[in-house]
Design an enzyme around this catalytic site. Structure first.
Site: not given
Ligand SMILES: [Zn+2]
Ligand SMILES: [Zn+2]
Ligand SMILES: [Zn+2]
Length: 319
Positions: A33, A36, A91, A131, A142, A144, A146
């Site tokens: 990942c 991470c 994660h 998303n 992971h 997150h 945007q």
């Protein structure tokens, strides 16, 4: 590679043509990942981290693109900023499983990015979104979100501004405040409410499980909120994402988008809200967008908002 914008001559909107995006990693193995701690993007431990997307759809530098326009077509550099916001080092966490304090900090980070990116002279709109889930096309698990900082006001926001201005001119009140009042009166589509925000499945929802969060106070963006309001925003986001995951007992796929006023200019009739869209229409059924939605622009919502609101209220009762 610089991003390019091509003008759609009859829809009258920009299309981003971004070459480098094709090289994005697709679902790397757990130990690979890049988000991470110790991975390629974040070498040091962090709480919440923000960095520029390695594969941006809009690029800060577009000076190598020579804009041109003829009597039919138009091309410009897609000058903007694309950032990735890592919600946590964990994660396997998610918005729905993060402690409330973490989401509170995240709200403050979003506000900071809205102000900071909004202060760039070439940026007109700061779009915060997440998303979640493979059916939405997420390439990294992971937790997150945007941020896209656009050199123009995106068409949906432009349409919302136009509608709210027209409504105000006709009725002398805010379109969004009026919707909120109506939804609270009708009640059947309201999912959850705290002191400063209301979450409801709007009467006109286009997607199954489409949910909107409106601020009770008329305001246009995160920086206009009091500290207390921001904390209540974190609370309602946590409640709603938990409720989504609890509806069918699996990680619910969704898109979460912030609709705030543009960062430059005066938009007194615009009203802050968050929209969630999902593609789940039943426990084991997915609503795919297809010909009618993409080609005719008409959405077919297979799940009435009144029903999804009841499913969400029930989910909250079972939390
Ligand atoms: Zn990770
Ligand atoms: Zn309003
Ligand atoms: Zn909206």
């Amino acid at each position: 590679m610089s991003s390019k914008l091509r003008w759609h001559p009859f829809l009258k909107e920009w299309v981003i043509v971004a070459g480098k995006v094709q090289e994005r990693p697709v679902l790397p193995a757990r130990n690979a990942c890049p988000l991470c701690y110790g991975g390629v993007e974040v070498p040091k431990p962090f709480d919440i981290a923000v960095f520029e997307n390695r594969y941006p759809s809009l690029t800060k530098e577009t000076s190598d693109i020579i804009p041109w326009e003829d009597d039919l077509y138009k091309l410009e550099g897609g000058r903007g900023v694309c950032e990735v916001v890592l919600y946590t080092m964990d994660h396997d966490s998610s918005m729905s499983r993060m402690p409330l304090e973490q989401i509170e900090k995240l709200v403050l980070v979003w506000e900071d990015r809205y102000k900071d990116l909004g202060s760039l002279d070439f940026i007109k709109y700061v779009f915060i979104f997440e998303n979640r889930g493979e059916i939405i096309g997420v390439s990294l698990h992971h937790p997150h979100g945007q941020i896209y900082a656009f050199p123009y006001i995106p068409p949906i926001i432009e349409k919302e501004i136009k509608s709210s201005n027209e409504f105000y001119n006709q009725k002398n009140k805010c379109l969004f405040c009026s919707i909120l009042e109506r939804e609270l009166n009708d009640g059947v589509r309201v999912v959850y409410e705290n002191k400063h925000f209301v979450a409801f499945m709007p009467f006109y929802g286009r997607y199954p499980f489409e949910l909107h969060i409106y601020s009770k106070r008329h305001l246009g963006s995160l920086p206009e909120m009091t500290y207390t309001e921001k904390m209540y925003l974190a609370e309602i986001i946590q409640k709603i994402t938990k409720a989504y995951d609890n509806v069918y007992g699996f990680n619910f796929s969704y898109m979460m988008v912030f609709h705030q006023k543009p960062v430059k200019g005066d938009f007194p009739n615009y009203h802050f809200h968050i929209e969630f869209y999902s593609l789940h229409r039943a426990k084991d059924k997915i609503k795919y967008l297809a010909g009618v939605e993409s080609g005719a622009g008409t959405f077919i919502n297979p799940l009435p908002p009144e029903e999804s609101a009841e499913l969400m209220r029930d989910s909250i009762r079972r939390l």
